[in-house]
Design a protein around this motif. Sequence first.
Motif, PDB file in Angstrom:
ATOM      1  N   LEU A 217      30.557  46.740  43.185  1.00 53.75           N
ATOM      2  CA  LEU A 217      29.932  47.919  43.802  1.00 53.75           C
ATOM      3  C   LEU A 217      30.274  47.959  45.287  1.00 53.75           C
ATOM      4  CD1 LEU A 217      27.928  50.317  43.768  1.00 53.75           C
ATOM      5  CD2 LEU A 217      26.088  48.657  44.156  1.00 53.75           C
ATOM      6  N   PHE A 218      30.912  49.066  45.711  1.00 45.78           N
ATOM      7  CA  PHE A 218      31.238  49.258  47.129  1.00 45.78           C
ATOM      8  C   PHE A 218      30.494  50.472  47.672  1.00 45.78           C
ATOM      9  CE2 PHE A 218      34.565  46.451  48.825  1.00 45.78           C
ATOM     10  CZ  PHE A 218      34.694  45.616  47.735  1.00 45.78           C
ATOM     11  N   PHE A 219      30.076  50.375  48.936  1.00 42.42           N
ATOM     12  CA  PHE A 219      29.431  51.520  49.581  1.00 42.42           C
ATOM     13  C   PHE A 219      30.437  52.220  50.478  1.00 42.42           C
ATOM     14  CE2 PHE A 219      24.922  49.426  49.791  1.00 42.42           C
ATOM     15  CZ  PHE A 219      24.851  49.461  48.412  1.00 42.42           C
ATOM     16  N   ASP A 220      30.516  53.538  50.367  1.00 37.65           N
ATOM     17  CA  ASP A 220      31.216  54.355  51.358  1.00 37.65           C
ATOM     18  C   ASP A 220      30.137  54.649  52.392  1.00 37.65           C
ATOM     19  OD1 ASP A 220      32.407  56.262  52.877  1.00 37.65           O
ATOM     20  OD2 ASP A 220      32.947  57.602  51.227  1.00 37.65           O
ATOM     21  N   SER A 221      30.170  53.932  53.510  1.00 38.95           N
ATOM     22  CA  SER A 221      28.970  53.828  54.348  1.00 38.95           C
ATOM     23  C   SER A 221      29.048  54.559  55.677  1.00 38.95           C
ATOM     24  CB  SER A 221      28.638  52.365  54.564  1.00 38.95           C
ATOM     25  OG  SER A 221      29.813  51.651  54.806  1.00 38.95           O
ATOM     26  N   ALA A 222      29.834  55.644  55.751  1.00 41.53           N
ATOM     27  CA  ALA A 222      30.011  56.382  57.011  1.00 41.53           C
ATOM     28  C   ALA A 222      28.678  56.681  57.704  1.00 41.53           C
ATOM     29  CB  ALA A 222      30.762  57.686  56.741  1.00 41.53           C
ATOM     30  N   ARG A 223      27.642  57.046  56.930  1.00 38.42           N
ATOM     31  CA  ARG A 223      26.347  57.408  57.541  1.00 38.42           C
ATOM     32  C   ARG A 223      25.221  56.489  57.049  1.00 38.42           C
ATOM     33  NH1 ARG A 223      29.313  61.768  56.415  1.00 38.42           N
ATOM     34  NH2 ARG A 223      30.018  63.011  58.189  1.00 38.42           N
ATOM     35  N   PHE A 224      25.540  55.194  57.022  1.00 38.20           N
ATOM     36  CA  PHE A 224      24.569  54.215  56.498  1.00 38.20           C
ATOM     37  C   PHE A 224      23.293  54.150  57.334  1.00 38.20           C
ATOM     38  CE2 PHE A 224      24.620  50.679  59.526  1.00 38.20           C
ATOM     39  CZ  PHE A 224      25.743  50.977  60.278  1.00 38.20           C
ATOM     40  N   ALA A 225      23.403  54.372  58.644  1.00 39.45           N
ATOM     41  CA  ALA A 225      22.225  54.252  59.515  1.00 39.45           C
ATOM     42  C   ALA A 225      21.272  55.424  59.260  1.00 39.45           C
ATOM     43  CB  ALA A 225      22.644  54.205  60.981  1.00 39.45           C
ATOM     44  N   GLU A 226      21.838  56.621  59.084  1.00 44.69           N
ATOM     45  CA  GLU A 226      21.005  57.780  58.752  1.00 44.69           C
ATOM     46  C   GLU A 226      20.334  57.556  57.393  1.00 44.69           C
ATOM     47  OE1 GLU A 226      23.707  61.123  59.271  1.00 44.69           O
ATOM     48  OE2 GLU A 226      23.902  60.661  61.404  1.00 44.69           O
ATOM     49  N   ASN A 227      21.061  56.935  56.465  1.00 41.38           N
ATOM     50  CA  ASN A 227      20.465  56.635  55.156  1.00 41.38           C
ATOM     51  C   ASN A 227      19.264  55.693  55.313  1.00 41.38           C
ATOM     52  OD1 ASN A 227      21.466  57.083  52.098  1.00 41.38           O
ATOM     53  ND2 ASN A 227      20.397  55.131  52.268  1.00 41.38           N
ATOM     54  N   ALA A 228      19.423  54.683  56.177  1.00 41.49           N
ATOM     55  CA  ALA A 228      18.335  53.722  56.398  1.00 41.49           C
ATOM     56  C   ALA A 228      17.117  54.415  57.014  1.00 41.49           C
ATOM     57  CB  ALA A 228      18.820  52.590  57.312  1.00 41.49           C
ATOM     58  N   TYR A 229      17.372  55.379  57.906  1.00 44.36           N
ATOM     59  CA  TYR A 229      16.268  56.128  58.507  1.00 44.36           C
ATOM     60  C   TYR A 229      15.477  56.884  57.438  1.00 44.36           C
ATOM     61  CZ  TYR A 229      13.758  59.661  61.175  1.00 44.36           C
ATOM     62  OH  TYR A 229      12.769  60.469  61.678  1.00 44.36           O
TER      63      TYR A 229
END
Length: 464
Positions: A217-229
Motif C-alpha cells: 500500500l502506497f500513499f500519494d501524499s501531496a496533501r497529507f497535512a491537510e488530510n491530517a487536519y
Amino acid sequence: MDLPWAEPYRIKTIEPIYRPSRVEREAWIKAAQYNLFNLRSEQVYIDLLTDSGTGAMSSAQWSEIMLGDESYAGASSYYKLKDAIERILGFPFFLPTHQGRAAENVLFSAMIGVGDAGQGKVVPGNSHFDTTKGHIEFRHAKAIDCTIDEAFDTELDHPFKGNIDLAKLEAVYKKYPRQAIPLCVLTITCNSSGGQPVSMANIKAVAALSRQYHIPLFFDSARFAENAYFIKTRETGYSDKTIKQIVREMFSYADGVTMSSKKDGIVNIGGFIAFRDQELFRQCCTFNIMFEGFITYGGMAGRDMGALSVGLDEATEFDYLEARVGQVAYLGRKLTDSGIVVQRPYGGHAIFVDARKFLPQVPKEQFIAQTLGIELYREGGVRGVEIGTLLADRDPETHQERYPALELLRLAIPRRTYTNSHMDYIAAALANVKERAGGIRKGFVIKWEAPIMRHFTVELSPAP
Ligand SMILES: *Cc1c(COP(=O)(O)O)cnc(C)c1O
C-alpha cells in the motif's frame, strides 16, 4: 467570546499584482483564444489556476535557500531533508525527485515494470490523480477507482469523501491474482474528488485488507497535512492529538509514499519517494539515477531540499492548517451565501463551483465550466481552471466527446499567498457573473485541438 483563527505569520515581502481594466481583459482573453492557460501571469489579477508550486515560502525556508549545499553527493541539504522525512513521516529510506509525477515514474518502473510490463496488471485506489493514472496506463496497466459512491454527489455532506469502498477494493483483490496487483495507491487528500480527505479508520481498514492479500500500500501524499487536519477536526478520537502525531499514525499504515512537494511541502518545485523496505528502495535507486539524478539530489537543487525540509515541518503545524483550510472554507461560505452551488463539504485546497447549476442555459456541447471560467476572468481578472468536458477529452477510440458527470470550475488557493480580502474580491466577481448568468446562453466551440491533453493548448471561439 472564542477568538477566531488568524494567520500564524505576518507579511515581510510583497509581490505587486496588476489589476487589468475590463478593456484589457476582453482583449487578452480573446488573444489567448479563450484558453486560460494561454494568459500571461501578468494579465491575471488573482491566479487560482493551481495550488501547486505557487505557495509562499517562510523566512526560515528562504534562509535554507542561502544555506543550500549543492554538492553532487551527500549534500548537507539532502541530510536535512532525510531527517525531516524520517522524523515527520517515519520512513527510513527516501529518494528525492524533481516533482510528484517523477516519483510515480521511478516507483512504478520498479513495481509495475517498464515498457508494456503492466499488461494485465491493475492498480486499485481512490480516484487516481491524472499523472498517477497516466503513469499506470503508460505501462499498459489499469487504474481501478474504488472511491465510495458518496464522493460523486456534490451536494451530499460526508466528512470523508476520499474514502475507499472496502467492498469494491476486496472485489479487485479477489478477482485478480496477487502478481497482477503490484500495489494499491491511496491518495490523501483525494485531489480528483475535490480535495476530499480519507479517514484514519479507512486508512487502517485499507491497510489491513491489503496486508491480508499481500498487496503493498502506497500513499500519494501531496496533501497529507491537510488530510491530517481533517482527521483531527472531523474524526472521533483525534481532536486531542497533534497534527504531527496524526501524520505519524497515518503513514505507519503505508509501505511507502510518493510526494509532490509543490503542495504540502510548500516549495516551488520538488518531490520524493519514501520507503520502509530497503530492497524496494535499492531497486528504485537505479531508476532514480537514470531518470532523475544521483540518489542524494534526484533532480532537486540542494537549496530546494533544504527549503522542503523546513516546509514539511511548517505544513504540519495546526495553526497553519487552520488558517489554510479556514481560508478555503471562507471562500466556500461566501459563494454559498450568494446562492452559488459548490462542492460540499469544502475541500482542503480548492473550491469547486458547479458550473452546470450556474449556467443552466449553456449547451453541454459548448463547454459550460470553461465558459464560466472565461466569464470570471472577464469580470474580475480571476483565473480558475475547467474540470469538465475539455479536460475529459474525446474517447480515444470513437473520438466522440466524453461528457463527465460534473462540469466544475476549480478555484485552487495557493498556500499563504492571498488574503481574505482577495477571497472577498473573488466572491464578489463570481456573484456579479451570477447576476447576469440568465443572459449567458452561449458558450464556446473548438477552433483547434491537440490529439491528447487538449485542454492545455486548445483554441476556442465564441459559439455562433
Ligand atoms: C500534483 C499531484 C501529483 C503530481 O505531482 P507533480 O508535482 O505535479 O508532478 C500527484 N498526485 C497528486 C494527488 C497531486 O495533487
